[in-house]
Design a protein around this motif. Sequence first.
Motif, PDB file in Angstrom:
ATOM      1  N   ILE A  57      35.433  15.228   0.164  1.00  0.00           N
ATOM      2  CA  ILE A  57      35.611  14.615   1.462  1.00  0.00           C
ATOM      3  C   ILE A  57      34.797  14.842   2.317  1.00  0.00           C
ATOM      4  CG2 ILE A  57      37.338  14.323   3.073  1.00  0.00           C
ATOM      5  CD1 ILE A  57      39.608  13.868   0.659  1.00  0.00           C
ATOM      6  N   GLU A  58      34.233  16.130   2.451  1.00  0.00           N
ATOM      7  CA  GLU A  58      33.363  16.607   3.584  1.00  0.00           C
ATOM      8  C   GLU A  58      31.846  15.927   3.198  1.00  0.00           C
ATOM      9  OE1 GLU A  58      32.491  20.703   4.143  1.00  0.00           O
ATOM     10  OE2 GLU A  58      34.609  21.030   4.102  1.00  0.00           O
ATOM     11  N   THR A  59      31.571  15.698   2.144  1.00  0.00           N
ATOM     12  CA  THR A  59      30.548  15.018   1.583  1.00  0.00           C
ATOM     13  C   THR A  59      30.574  13.721   2.036  1.00  0.00           C
ATOM     14  OG1 THR A  59      30.274  16.625  -0.185  1.00  0.00           O
ATOM     15  CG2 THR A  59      28.621  15.014  -0.179  1.00  0.00           C
ATOM     16  N   LEU A  60      31.891  13.155   1.397  1.00  0.00           N
ATOM     17  CA  LEU A  60      32.021  11.754   1.838  1.00  0.00           C
ATOM     18  C   LEU A  60      31.856  11.386   3.585  1.00  0.00           C
ATOM     19  CD1 LEU A  60      34.841  10.352  -0.531  1.00  0.00           C
ATOM     20  CD2 LEU A  60      32.590   9.344   0.117  1.00  0.00           C
ATOM     21  N   VAL A  61      32.546  12.457   4.148  1.00  0.00           N
ATOM     22  CA  VAL A  61      32.403  11.977   5.617  1.00  0.00           C
ATOM     23  C   VAL A  61      30.902  11.969   6.222  1.00  0.00           C
ATOM     24  CG1 VAL A  61      32.907  13.257   7.926  1.00  0.00           C
ATOM     25  CG2 VAL A  61      34.751  13.244   6.316  1.00  0.00           C
ATOM     26  N   LEU A  62      30.223  13.244   5.723  1.00  0.00           N
ATOM     27  CA  LEU A  62      28.687  13.035   6.058  1.00  0.00           C
ATOM     28  C   LEU A  62      28.259  11.630   5.619  1.00  0.00           C
ATOM     29  CD1 LEU A  62      26.959  16.414   4.813  1.00  0.00           C
ATOM     30  CD2 LEU A  62      27.223  15.392   7.040  1.00  0.00           C
ATOM     31  N   THR A  63      28.334  11.556   4.273  1.00  0.00           N
ATOM     32  CA  THR A  63      27.269  10.174   3.913  1.00  0.00           C
ATOM     33  C   THR A  63      27.872   8.769   4.536  1.00  0.00           C
ATOM     34  OG1 THR A  63      28.725   9.971   2.030  1.00  0.00           O
ATOM     35  CG2 THR A  63      26.708  11.148   1.653  1.00  0.00           C
ATOM     36  N   THR A  64      29.199   8.816   4.574  1.00  0.00           N
ATOM     37  CA  THR A  64      29.717   7.561   5.135  1.00  0.00           C
ATOM     38  C   THR A  64      29.440   7.468   6.648  1.00  0.00           C
ATOM     39  OG1 THR A  64      31.875   8.628   5.421  1.00  0.00           O
ATOM     40  CG2 THR A  64      31.433   7.157   3.771  1.00  0.00           C
ATOM     41  N   LEU A  65      29.533   8.527   7.417  1.00  0.00           N
ATOM     42  CA  LEU A  65      29.023   8.487   8.664  1.00  0.00           C
ATOM     43  C   LEU A  65      27.416   8.092   8.783  1.00  0.00           C
ATOM     44  CD1 LEU A  65      30.939  11.506  10.630  1.00  0.00           C
ATOM     45  CD2 LEU A  65      31.204   8.733  10.931  1.00  0.00           C
ATOM     46  N   GLY A  66      26.862   8.936   8.278  1.00  0.00           N
ATOM     47  CA  GLY A  66      25.337   8.511   7.858  1.00  0.00           C
ATOM     48  C   GLY A  66      25.027   7.156   7.655  1.00  0.00           C
ATOM     49  N   GLY A  67      25.898   6.730   6.582  1.00  0.00           N
ATOM     50  CA  GLY A  67      25.785   5.295   6.274  1.00  0.00           C
ATOM     51  C   GLY A  67      26.072   4.355   7.157  1.00  0.00           C
ATOM     52  N   LEU A  68      27.075   4.290   7.984  1.00  0.00           N
ATOM     53  CA  LEU A  68      27.600   3.544   9.012  1.00  0.00           C
ATOM     54  C   LEU A  68      26.500   3.476   9.825  1.00  0.00           C
ATOM     55  CD1 LEU A  68      31.172   4.027  10.156  1.00  0.00           C
ATOM     56  CD2 LEU A  68      30.119   2.052   9.406  1.00  0.00           C
ATOM     57  N   ILE A  69      25.586   4.661  10.407  1.00  0.00           N
ATOM     58  CA  ILE A  69      24.484   4.523  11.296  1.00  0.00           C
ATOM     59  C   ILE A  69      23.581   3.858  10.514  1.00  0.00           C
ATOM     60  CG2 ILE A  69      23.023   5.986  13.059  1.00  0.00           C
ATOM     61  CD1 ILE A  69      25.334   8.177  12.746  1.00  0.00           C
ATOM     62  N   GLY A  70      23.383   4.287   9.307  1.00  0.00           N
ATOM     63  CA  GLY A  70      22.125   3.557   8.552  1.00  0.00           C
ATOM     64  C   GLY A  70      22.210   2.050   8.674  1.00  0.00           C
ATOM     65  N   VAL A  71      23.470   1.610   8.347  1.00  0.00           N
ATOM     66  CA  VAL A  71      23.976   0.216   8.625  1.00  0.00           C
ATOM     67  C   VAL A  71      23.443  -0.462   9.836  1.00  0.00           C
ATOM     68  CG1 VAL A  71      25.715  -1.522   8.342  1.00  0.00           C
ATOM     69  CG2 VAL A  71      25.660   0.056   6.690  1.00  0.00           C
ATOM     70  N   LEU A  72      23.707   0.090  11.014  1.00  0.00           N
ATOM     71  CA  LEU A  72      23.339  -0.311  12.263  1.00  0.00           C
ATOM     72  C   LEU A  72      22.017  -0.597  12.355  1.00  0.00           C
ATOM     73  CD1 LEU A  72      26.016   1.472  14.567  1.00  0.00           C
ATOM     74  CD2 LEU A  72      25.711  -1.010  14.144  1.00  0.00           C
TER      75      LEU A  72
END
Lengths: 241, 457
Positions: B353-368
């Motif tokens: 979950i820690e990794t997921l939090v990192l990647t999904t937050l990063g992913g969201l910003i990346g999507v933007l």
Amino acid sequence: MEVVVELVDVYKHYLMGGQTVRALDGVSLQFRRGDYYAVMGPSGSGKSTLLNLLGCLDRPTQGQYLLGGTDVSTLDDDQLSGVRSSRLGFVFQSFNLIPQLTVVENIEIPLIYQGVSPRQARARAHEMAAMVGLSERLEHRPTQLSGGQQQRVAIARALTNDPLVILADEPTGNLDSVTQHEIMDMFDVMSRDGKTIILVTHEDDVAHRARHVLHLADGKIVRIETSEDRRRRMGLAGGTA
Amino acid sequence: MIHLRFARAFQMGIKSLRLHPLRSMLTALSVVCGVGAVIAMLAIGEGASFRAQEQFRSLGSNTIVIESIKRAVTKESQETNPIDRYGLTRLDLVQIHETIPDVELSVPVRDFRKDVWHKSRRYTDGKIVGTEYFFADVQNYKLARGRWICATDGVRGRLNQVVVLGSDVCAKLFPLEDPLGQTVSIGTKTFTVVGVMANQGGVVERKKLNLADLSKNVYMPLSTLSAYFGNIEVVRGSGTETRELVELKQIIARVADLEQVLPRAGAITHLLEKNHPEGDFRVVVPLKEIRQAQESARNFTLLLFSIGAVSLLVGGIGIMNIMLATVTERTREIGIRRALGARKIHIVMQFLIETLVLTTLGGLIGVLFGVCSPWWVPVIFRGQIAIVRVMTIVPSFLISAGVGILFGLYPAWRAANMDPIEALRHEWRAIEPGVVAWASCPWFSVTGETPVLRIGE
């Protein structure tokens, strides 16, 4: 009183550097509810191994371990985790609190792993913190507490799941003598309240508080003496409470 | 059974990550770049593909153009036959229309070179094109002003002397005045301008396909052209003069079903090969070019996507590295949690979950970042356009989460499989024990009654 811990002819052998180390060599013992044992012995005598076995962190090479009537020596890893979170309480020498969690969060860990709802766990943790006199410091982090306070948090954590057995590994090893007494007083109260306590120590005055002292050497139980035997032996009969 | 609730685990994950804000930020940044790159690259590819298709589409994707081509003239044949007769005929037009299925329209075109005059201005580049009403429709050719030639213009007996000018012709002959209603002279004849065509794109593409530039044409009804200028075109070269009789220069056929364009083009070729064994025609299919453009755009997109994917992969490896370091750093914590009853799955979930939090937050910003690519891509890459398709956003985000799971799984697995005893022995920063004044031991009864706090006992 009912037997809560029973070891039947337990062996624990390690392979170290091609040589078999007999950490425990045929240990049989029984602890009843409310027993208060101190385990003593020179280093390498098997104290830690015994504590790890009793704490379900390890499994015996041979023999049976009955905890509260169930044989836990054959359980798998997950089942052992379940036993640890529901039936055992740990108090360590170095407190072993998780630094990024607050006092109350540290206390509720065993409940969370047991599957207690967060709200209930939080309520129980609050009670426990109050019992060890730390209700003012619920949101503090371990690093913001003194050693004695940290150990009190650890004790609250060990008691939060209402365990059958409390296992303590040199609980006062990192504390000064005043704090040491306070912590040992807490163990006395726990014992009086009917908890079974098994405490590993190498300090005589700590061991002295227990009702029984179990001496280990080379993985074998050398002798078990009661506090009376001990006082008599040390010529201290009628001494400290 | 996973007791740990997800929301709580998520909260814990964020908490742990906030312990090392810089480290977490840098790790998330690698995903930001990866996901942003994937979306932006796909958008650039999409933009290139769109542009290529748009350009060829102006040729009419469902048309088939059949052109007459001059075959090699031998001296003998020239001597025996002073008029060189070749190319498509009205018979071909009728046969195509009647025998090839799905051909909804077929438009005949005949043209020849002749100067066009307006007062003293002369236009020499142009062609006089005789065709029918549907020509503009089939070519997707739009009027700028006035009207197109209509069905009644060409009716025999009332041959209206009207022309419609291509945009280039109009610009040269009528640079200032309004062309509508004015007259132009072609040869000895005078015609009234009734319409002006709009600029049509795809000039480069037409050239690529060896098709004439429409803006340089002067249009009139085919019947008018035949009536006034005859069927024989005299081509004067240096010291030579040939006479050509070409019934139709072009036939433009429109196929109703886009899927049928290529097979019908084959059928037309087959048909014409029978009528013209000498091969004095060629078949041009703009769709083929569109498909080719699409194909190359697809390859381009694939290439760009690979670049994005590689950067995402690199980000994933970076995450795995950091998580492995984190796991080592938190060995003691893992030991404590295991001792207190955490199962392996709890530990796996915690780190995952820690990794997921990192990647999904990063992913969201990346999507933007990626979604904004239509704005920043043309600034950085001149002339390049980016088109973000909604259907690329969600998969990219999911891929970033997938990267989190993929690269977080091994560190989490390592964490879960540590020996709890060993883990508990692992050193971490020593916590200085302190002294605290403590009156007495507050305690409670363990019989399950309401706990009672007893301070100062």
